[in-house]
Design a protein around this motif. Structure first.
Motif, short mmCIF file in Angstrom:
data_model
loop_
_atom_site.label_atom_id
_atom_site.label_comp_id
_atom_site.label_asym_id
_atom_site.label_seq_id
_atom_site.Cartn_x
_atom_site.Cartn_y
_atom_site.Cartn_z
N ALA A 1 66.65 35.68 21.68
CA ALA A 1 66.99 34.38 20.63
C ALA A 1 65.90 33.63 20.19
N MET A 2 64.68 33.78 20.65
CA MET A 2 63.27 33.44 20.11
C MET A 2 63.09 34.28 18.88
N GLY B 1 65.41 33.23 16.30
CA GLY B 1 65.43 32.13 15.74
C GLY B 1 63.97 31.95 14.89
N ARG B 2 63.01 32.68 15.18
CA ARG B 2 61.72 32.82 14.32
C ARG B 2 62.25 33.13 12.87
N ILE C 1 65.28 33.01 11.43
CA ILE C 1 65.82 31.83 10.68
C ILE C 1 65.04 30.85 10.13
N LEU C 2 63.98 30.11 10.93
CA LEU C 2 62.97 29.35 10.68
C LEU C 2 62.17 29.86 9.41
N LEU D 1 71.24 30.43 20.79
CA LEU D 1 70.94 30.25 19.17
C LEU D 1 72.18 29.18 19.06
N ARG E 1 71.03 25.82 20.13
CA ARG E 1 69.92 25.54 19.49
C ARG E 1 70.45 24.91 17.86
N LEU F 1 71.36 26.99 15.49
CA LEU F 1 70.85 27.88 14.62
C LEU F 1 71.64 28.84 13.95
N VAL G 1 74.34 32.36 10.18
CA VAL G 1 73.15 31.54 10.16
C VAL G 1 73.59 29.95 10.03
#
Length: 471
Positions: free
Chosen positions: A15-16, A19-20, A22-23, A57, A60, A62, A73
Motif C-alpha cells: 500500500a505504501m 501510495g507513493r 499516487i502522491l 489504500l 486512506r 487514495l 486512483v
C-alpha cells in the motif's frame, strides 16, 4: 529501554509503494490499477496480501473501488507538475539568445509572457487533437511500426499541395518534403547549401534561432535591414555585388519580429536580383495560417525558381506535433529528402497522419478563420495599449502575432528586461534579433496576445515614471 521498531506487514508495504506513486503523480487521478489477480501474479504476492493493500489504500482515500470495474486512483491534492529541465532562470543570469529560447518552455502562473513566441493555448484547443489521435490509432496500424517515406507521408503531402494551391503555388508530390517543423527545415537547408566559411544574407532584425544555426555552421552572416515593406533593396543589391553570398534567408509574411509583410513590388525586385546573381532565397513562412491566403508570397510569384519555401504548423495547430515542410524544385527537394533520410531516416508518420487527418477535416479552415479573427482583434487592442504608453511602433499591421516597439527614454531593452523580470514580466530584447547580439537596441518584440496585461502595463509605466530620477 528503547522500543523495537514496528514491523511493517507486507500488505502495508504494498500500500505504501502504490501510495507513493499516487502522491508523486506517477499514477494520476482516474488511472485504473491492475486487477487483484494480475497485481498478485506480476509481483509474486498472494491475492489476500493485495486485497489487504488495496483496502488500506481505500481507507486512506487514495483509491476507490468501482463495482464490477476494479480499483481507480482518486483525485488528491498534489503540487503542480513542473518541468525540472526548465526551472525559472534567476534574475542574475545573463540574458542572451539561449535564455530567450528557454523562456519559451517555461509556464509559470502570474508571469507576463510578452516574449512568448506562440499564441495562447486556448487559441488552439478548438482543434481537439485527442479526436484525431484516436482516429489515427484505429487506422493504418500496420504501417505505424515501420519507417515512413523519406519525402513524408504521401496523403499529408497531397493535403499540403492543396494548401499551397490556395497560395497560388503549383507543385507535385516530389517537390515537397516533410520536416519536424520550420527549424528542422532550416537545419536541413543550412547543412546542404551553407558550408563553413560561406557568406550568407539574412534580415535584421530577423529570426534569432537562425542566427545561432548559421554561427554553429561556421557561416558569415551579412545583415540586410528589414524595412516596413520588406528587405532593403539597395543593401541587398550591394551585398550581392560585393560578396559571394549564394543564399538569402527571409520571411515574407508576418515577419518575426517586426510583424511586417513584403510588398509585391519589393518581392518582384528581390526575385529579379536573385535570378541575376544565382542566389537561392529561403522563404520562411511559418506564420502562414495567421495571414489570408491572398497575402503576397515570393514562391507564388517565382513558382520555386530560385526559392525554397518553408512551412510549419507549430504555431497554428500544435508545436508538440513537430510538423513542417520544405517545398521547391525537384532537384532541391530530392537532395533535402536524402539528407533527411541520412540524418533521421524519416519523420514521424504517426504525427504526419494526425496532421493529415486535421487538414482533411473541414474544421481546420474554420479553426484558421477563428485564429485570424483572434490575432486581428489582439493586434488592434495591442496597438491601442502601446499608443496609451506613448510607444513607437515600427509597423502597424492589421493582423500579426508580433509587434516591434520601443518606449521613450529606454535605450537598451536588455537592461529593461532584467529590471522587469523581478516583477514577473518577460520581454524579448531587440538585440537578440540582430546578427551582433552585443549591439544595444531600444526595440523589443511583443506578443499581441499578452499586451493588454495589467502587470506589464503597470510595470512599463513605473519604468517610464522613474526615468527622470535615473537620468
Amino acid at each position: 529501554m528503547r522500543s523495537e521498531p514496528r514491523k511493517i506487514s507486507l500488505s502495508e508495504k504494498v500500500a505504501m509503494d502504490i501510495g507513493r506513486q499516487i502522491l508523486a503523480g506517477v499514477l494520476k487521478p482516474g488511472d485504473k490499477l491492475p486487477s487483484l489477480r494480475e497485481y498478485a501474479r506480476l509481483n509474486g504476492y498472494s491475492k489476500n496480501t493485495v486485497i489487504s493493500a488495496f483496502d488500506l489504500l481505500g481507507e486512506r482515500a487514495l483509491v476507490e473501488a468501482q463495482h464490477g470495474k476494479g480499483f481507480f486512483v482518486r483525485g488528491v491534492e498534489a503540487p503542480p507538475e513542473r518541468d525540472i529541465d526548465e526551472e525559472p532562470v534567476g534574475y542574475s543570469r545573463v540574458i542572451d539568445t539561449l535564455w530567450l529560447m528557454r523562456q519559451q518552455a517555461i509556464r509559470e502562473p502570474g508571469r507576463s509572457h510578452l516574449a512568448e513566441g506562440f499564441p495562447p493555448v486556448d487559441w488552439l484547443t478548438y482543434m481537439r487533437l485527442d479526436r484525431f489521435h484516436r482516429q489515427v490509432a484505429r487506422s493504418g496500424t500496420g504501417s505505424l511500426f515501420r519507417y515512413g517515406n523519406r519525402y513524408g507521408y504521401l496523403p499529408l503531402r497531397q493535403q499540403l499541395i492543396r494548401r499551397m494551391a490556395m497560395h497560388g503555388m503549383e507543385l507535385g508530390p516530389r517537390q515537397l518534403v516533410t520536416t519536424f517543423g520550420a527549424n528542422h527545415a532550416l537545419d536541413l537547408i543550412i547543412r546542404r547549401y551553407v558550408a563553413p566559411g560561406d557568406t550568407v544574407l539574412v534580415e535584421q532584425p530577423g529570426y534569432y534561432p537562425l542566427f545561432g544555426k548559421l554561427q554553429l555552421q561556421g557561416a558569415r552572416s551579412i545583415a540586410i535591414t528589414r524595412r516596413v515593406d520588406g528587405p532593403d533593396l539597395a543593401e541587398f543589391e550591394a551585398a550581392l555585388q560585393t560578396s559571394k553570398a549564394r543564399v538569402f534567408f527571409m520571411q515574407t509574411t508576418a515577419h518575426n519580429p517586426t510583424g511586417t509583410d513584403v510588398s509585391p513590388e519589393v518581392g518582384k525586385r528581390l526575385l529579379e536580383l536573385a535570378a541575376a546573381h544565382n542566389v537561392l532565397i529561403v522563404e520562411n513562412d511559418a506564420m502562414a495560417d495567421f495571414k489570408p491566403n491572398s497575402a503576397f508570397r515570393l514562391s507564388s510569384l517565382s513558382q520555386f525558381k530560385n526559392t525554397l519555401y518553408v512551412g510549419s504548423f507549430s504555431k497554428s495547430v500544435s508545436a508538440a506535433l513537430r510538423s513542417g515542410f520544405i517545398a521547391g524544385e525537384n532537384a532541391h527537394v530530392e537532395e533535402l529528402a536524402d539528407l533527411k533520410m541520412l540524418l533521421h531516416i524519416g519523420s514521424s508518420e504517426y504525427g504526419e497522419r494526425v496532421l493529415e487527418a486535421i487538414l482533411r477535416e473541414g474544421n481546420f479552415l474554420r479553426h484558421v478563420g477563428r485564429l485570424q479573427d483572434r490575432v486581428r482583434a489582439a493586434t488592434a487592442e495591442g496597438l491601442e495599449v502601446l499608443q496609451r504608453l506613448d510607444a513607437t511602433v515600427y509597423a502597424t499591421p492589421e493582423q500579426s502575432l508580433y509587434l516591434w516597439a520601443r518606449f521613450e527614454g529606454i535605450d537598451d531593452t536588455r537592461l529593461l528586461t532584467s529590471r522587469l523580470l523581478s516583477r514577473g514580466v518577460v520581454l524579448a530584447p531587440g538585440a537578440f534579433f540582430n546578427v551582433d547580439t552585443e549591439q544595444v537596441s531600444p526595440w523589443t518584440r511583443l506578443n499581441v496576445a499578452y499586451l493588454n496585461d495589467s502587470v506589464f502595463i503597470d510595470s512599463i509605466r513605473e519604468e517610464l515614471d522613474q526615468l527622470p530620477a535615473m537620468a
